[in-house]
Design an enzyme around this catalytic site. Structure first.
Site, PDB file in Angstrom:
ATOM      1  N   TRP A 178      21.488  12.443  18.576  1.00 54.65           N
ATOM      2  CA  TRP A 178      22.093  13.742  18.915  1.00 54.65           C
ATOM      3  C   TRP A 178      23.484  13.561  19.520  1.00 54.65           C
ATOM      4  CZ3 TRP A 178      20.661  17.461  16.178  1.00 54.65           C
ATOM      5  CH2 TRP A 178      19.322  17.612  15.785  1.00 54.65           C
ATOM      6  N   ASP A 187      24.070  18.449  26.702  1.00 52.08           N
ATOM      7  CA  ASP A 187      23.149  18.993  25.697  1.00 52.08           C
ATOM      8  C   ASP A 187      21.727  18.815  26.222  1.00 52.08           C
ATOM      9  OD1 ASP A 187      21.469  19.565  23.622  1.00 52.08           O
ATOM     10  OD2 ASP A 187      22.383  18.165  22.188  1.00 52.08           O
ATOM     11  N   LYS A 239      12.644  23.823  21.971  1.00 48.42           N
ATOM     12  CA  LYS A 239      11.893  22.759  22.618  1.00 48.42           C
ATOM     13  C   LYS A 239      11.183  23.283  23.869  1.00 48.42           C
ATOM     14  CE  LYS A 239      14.383  20.251  19.692  1.00 48.42           C
ATOM     15  NZ  LYS A 239      15.794  19.946  19.457  1.00 48.42           N
TER      16      LYS A 239
END
Ligand SMILES: *Cc1c(COP(=O)(O)O)cnc(C)c1O
Length: 360
Positions: free
Chosen positions: A102, A172, A196
């Site tokens: 990511w 993030d 999530k």
């Protein structure tokens, strides 16, 4: 009805009571005669839903009035470009820490707009640890410092908040948001894709310090301009109303669990249980530096990859779903976000014990 234990990394399991409440309110939200899905976003009813969700999120995450809270769309990935477009201002470079897939995606996208300095990377070692902050080559001239507190795919999580020495810190938090206490005041900007720990996919929550608003490049698309979104209460266009509502239900649920402090204790216990089992059982392994093991995403391998298919099949048969690792890394991964009950972790360990006994 039978609910499986869903270990998917995202979209991930949601609290059962939240889904049940959404079901009960589906056709008629509190006597309005309509579903939240059918409401005007300008209606009093929806504005109340939206404001309550924001207030609860602020309370849970400890977000002060110095920050704007935005409910945007396009997932966390859209923020990879939205961030440089908005935060570079007069500057031309930004610092990024590379700790996994990511991070790399954020870096690749930022390179379209900025000179990206990768100030530290654990790629060479296979992303199993986090470089000590004393070795980071940060620059005082960077517009911001970006990092990924929890690498969802690798299962690598920071146990500290980096010191960005006055440069706005951007995180993030997609897969760690609200999973443990974090001092929000240390950040310039926090963003998190909802699927999530917050709610349905598509929604992305952005928490931005107000002094960072209003610096967007002139050619920034209006829908990506934080100032515009903030000025319009995240309703410049039609927001993702139903997702916003569901996020609000999750926030209420989190508060009822005791908030992020209580959640963090439960999450630590769940993770330690599973890592403890993996470490004690020769049949399973996790490669991550123990200090930086994720509480949310726990990758593991079996003694022999040839057994992966049988492991997954047996897991499915017991209602332990979505344990296959990310396609880029293989092996297994158990995502155990806030909404995964401890009983789910126990059931997984029970199955792993039996499988290792049979096949080991
Ligand atoms: C899931 C995830 C993303 C991507 O989220 P989308 O909503 O699919 O864009 C980005 N960063 C991290 C850390 C993630 O876990």
């Amino acid at each position: 009805m039978s609910r499986a234990y869903n270990f998917c990394a995202g979209p991930a399991t949601l609290p059962e009571s939240v889904l049940a409440q959404a079901r009960d309110e589906m056709l008629d939200w509190r006597g309005t005669g309509m579903s939240v899905m059918e409401m005007s976003h300008r209606s009093d009813a929806f504005v109340e839903i939206a404001e309550t969700a924001e207030r609860d999120l602020r309370e849970l995450a400890g977000v002060s009035d110095d920050y704007a809270v935005l409910f945007m769309q396009g997932g966390a990935s859209s923020q990879f470009s939205t961030i440089p477009l908005n935060l570079l201002g007069e500057k031309t470079s930004a610092d990024y820490v590379n700790t996994g897939i990511w991070s790399k995606k954020a870096i690749d996208e930022a390179r379209r707009y900025a000179n990206v300095n990768v100030v530290a990377s654990s790629e060479e070692g296979g992303f199993v640890s986090i470089p000590d902050q004393t070795s980071w080559q940060t620059s005082a001239d960077a517009a911001y410092l970006h990092y990924t507190p929890n690498e969802t795919i690798g299962g690598l999580e920071f146990d500290f908040v980096p010191d960005s020495a006055g440069v706005p810190l951007v995180a993030d938090m997609s897969s760690t948001m609200l999973s443990r206490p974090v001092d929000a005041s240390k950040f310039g900007l926090i963003y998190a894709g909802a699927q999530k720990n917050i709610g349905p996919s598509g929604l992305v929550v952005v928490i931005i310090r107000k002094d960072l608003l209003g610096k967007a490049r002139k050619d920034t698309p209006t829908m990506m301009n934080y100032q515009v979104i903030a000025d319009n209460g995240s309703m410049y266009n039609t927001p993702a109303t139903y997702s916003w509502y569901l996020a609000g239900l999750v926030f209420k649920w989190l508060k009822a669990q005791g908030g992020v402090t209580a959640m963090g204790e439960t999450n630590r216990r769940k993770a330690e249980k599973l890592y403890g089992f993996i470490d004690a059982n020769e049949f399973y392994a996790n490669p991550i530096d123990p200090r930086f093991r994720s509480w949310m995403n726990i990758p593991f391998t079996l003694q022999d990859d040839a057994l992966n298919g049988a492991f997954l099949k047996g897991a499915d048969a017991r209602g332990l779903l979505n344990l296959a690792g990310h396609r880029s890394v293989g092996g297994m991964r158990a995502s155990i976000y806030n909404a995964m009950p401890e009983a789910g972790v126990d059931a997984l360990i029970q199955y792993m014990t039996e499988f290792a006994k049979e096949r080991g």
